[in-house]
Design a protein around this motif. Sequence first.
Motif, short mmCIF file in Angstrom:
data_model
loop_
_atom_site.label_atom_id
_atom_site.label_comp_id
_atom_site.label_asym_id
_atom_site.label_seq_id
_atom_site.Cartn_x
_atom_site.Cartn_y
_atom_site.Cartn_z
N PHE A 147 0.84 -1.21 0.00
CA PHE A 147 0.00 0.00 0.00
C PHE A 147 0.87 1.26 0.00
CE2 PHE A 147 -3.69 -2.62 1.42
CZ PHE A 147 -4.54 -2.24 0.40
N ALA A 148 2.01 1.21 0.72
CA ALA A 148 2.89 2.38 0.75
C ALA A 148 3.37 2.72 -0.66
CB ALA A 148 4.07 2.12 1.69
N ALA A 149 3.61 1.69 -1.47
CA ALA A 149 4.05 1.92 -2.85
C ALA A 149 2.97 2.61 -3.68
CB ALA A 149 4.46 0.59 -3.49
N LEU A 150 1.71 2.51 -3.23
CA LEU A 150 0.60 3.20 -3.92
C LEU A 150 0.29 4.55 -3.28
CD1 LEU A 150 -2.05 0.31 -4.38
CD2 LEU A 150 -0.28 1.06 -5.99
N GLY A 151 1.07 4.93 -2.25
CA GLY A 151 0.83 6.20 -1.56
C GLY A 151 -0.09 6.09 -0.36
N GLY A 152 -0.39 4.86 0.07
CA GLY A 152 -1.31 4.65 1.20
C GLY A 152 -0.56 4.33 2.49
N THR A 176 -5.15 4.79 4.78
CA THR A 176 -5.47 6.19 4.47
C THR A 176 -4.58 6.68 3.32
OG1 THR A 176 -3.92 6.84 6.20
CG2 THR A 176 -6.23 6.81 6.81
N GLY A 177 -4.99 7.81 2.75
CA GLY A 177 -4.15 8.46 1.74
C GLY A 177 -4.37 8.00 0.31
N LEU A 178 -5.43 7.19 0.09
CA LEU A 178 -5.69 6.70 -1.27
C LEU A 178 -6.81 7.50 -1.92
CD1 LEU A 178 -5.77 2.87 -0.44
CD2 LEU A 178 -3.88 4.11 -1.54
N LYS A 179 -6.71 7.73 -3.20
CA LYS A 179 -7.84 8.24 -3.99
C LYS A 179 -8.16 7.15 -4.99
CE LYS A 179 -9.25 12.29 -2.74
NZ LYS A 179 -10.07 11.80 -1.64
N ILE A 180 -9.34 6.56 -4.86
CA ILE A 180 -9.65 5.38 -5.67
C ILE A 180 -10.49 5.82 -6.87
CG2 ILE A 180 -10.68 3.06 -5.61
CD1 ILE A 180 -10.09 3.22 -2.50
N THR A 181 -9.79 6.17 -7.94
CA THR A 181 -10.47 6.72 -9.12
C THR A 181 -10.97 5.62 -10.06
OG1 THR A 181 -8.32 6.94 -10.15
CG2 THR A 181 -9.21 8.92 -9.09
N ASP A 182 -10.39 4.43 -9.92
CA ASP A 182 -10.79 3.29 -10.77
C ASP A 182 -11.12 2.11 -9.84
OD1 ASP A 182 -11.07 1.18 -12.54
OD2 ASP A 182 -8.93 1.10 -13.08
N GLN A 189 -6.62 -5.33 -8.59
CA GLN A 189 -5.19 -5.31 -8.23
C GLN A 189 -4.96 -5.83 -6.81
OE1 GLN A 189 -3.61 -1.31 -8.17
NE2 GLN A 189 -1.49 -1.98 -7.94
N VAL A 190 -5.68 -5.27 -5.84
CA VAL A 190 -5.40 -5.62 -4.43
C VAL A 190 -5.82 -7.07 -4.14
CG1 VAL A 190 -5.87 -5.00 -2.02
CG2 VAL A 190 -5.53 -3.21 -3.74
N ASN A 191 -6.86 -7.53 -4.82
CA ASN A 191 -7.29 -8.93 -4.63
C ASN A 191 -6.20 -9.92 -4.98
OD1 ASN A 191 -9.87 -8.80 -3.64
ND2 ASN A 191 -10.86 -8.73 -5.64
N GLN A 192 -5.24 -9.50 -5.80
CA GLN A 192 -4.20 -10.44 -6.24
C GLN A 192 -3.02 -10.51 -5.29
OE1 GLN A 192 -3.27 -9.58 -10.33
NE2 GLN A 192 -5.45 -9.57 -10.85
N TRP A 193 -3.00 -9.65 -4.27
CA TRP A 193 -1.87 -9.67 -3.33
C TRP A 193 -2.03 -10.84 -2.36
CZ3 TRP A 193 -1.85 -3.81 -1.58
CH2 TRP A 193 -1.54 -3.01 -2.69
N PRO A 194 -1.02 -11.70 -2.28
CA PRO A 194 -1.13 -12.84 -1.35
C PRO A 194 -1.38 -12.38 0.08
CG PRO A 194 0.70 -13.15 -2.85
CD PRO A 194 0.21 -11.74 -3.07
N GLY A 195 -2.31 -13.00 0.74
CA GLY A 195 -2.62 -12.67 2.13
C GLY A 195 -3.79 -11.71 2.29
N VAL A 196 -4.23 -11.11 1.18
CA VAL A 196 -5.43 -10.27 1.26
C VAL A 196 -6.63 -11.21 1.24
CG1 VAL A 196 -6.91 -8.65 -0.01
CG2 VAL A 196 -4.45 -8.21 0.19
#
Length: 222
Positions: A147-152, A176-182, A189-196
């Motif tokens: 998430f930090a790599a996405l600015g969150g 926090t810190g995300l703007k979810i425009t799409d 994208q996030v569904n593909q992260w292992p452990g989510v």
Amino acid sequence: MTQDELKTLVGQAALHYVEPGSIVGVGTGSTVNKFIDALASMKDRIAGAVSSSVASTERLQALGIKVFDAAEVDELAVYIDGADEIDHAGYMIKGGGAALTREKIVAAQSRKFVCIADESKLVQTLGNFPLPVEVIPMAAQRITRQFAALGGVAALRLKEGVPLVTDNGQHILDVTGLKITDPLGFETQVNQWPGVVTVGVFAFQKANVCLLGAPGGVKTMV
Ligand code: 5RP
């Protein structure tokens, strides 16, 4: 009107979407609690409910409404639930009550998602509300870095000073810190992260109808 009165208003309005004789999908939260209380007035005209949390199950049962396991039921006509944020397309952030995984499961089992909320939940772009993400604890640190790599900025949700444990035995990160425009792309994208386990963006399970409580009455958004 207070926020609590607006919640009561939309909770009652949602009864119009309940088909007599059916099993109703029921979400979680303070707005849904108003719906559950209203549903008790027609408990003899429904077969029962499928619930998205232990808390909602207990409230339904206390009011004499039969609760079915999701696995016992094929398809539900309607799922009624609240939201932390909803945009004009019906995309939502959910999970403020930590029930997002079961909420998404029951929503996916339902033909129609009716969102009930007071008008403060309506936003132009999702992301002001900290995004809940249910995670397997051993993956939390790595997911925090992703998430930090996405600015969150992800924070582990605590309850009484210790990590909150969900109904599924997992943890919640609030980002926090995300703007979810799409929303669809973000959820994919996030569904593909292992452990989510579940990300609290409800784009694939978006609302088909939203009943928004406003001082002038209930506004229906589709
Ligand atoms: C619980 C949820 C709730 O629907 C969301 O937090 C809204 O709750 P409330 O009606 O209390 O504002 O997603 O996990």
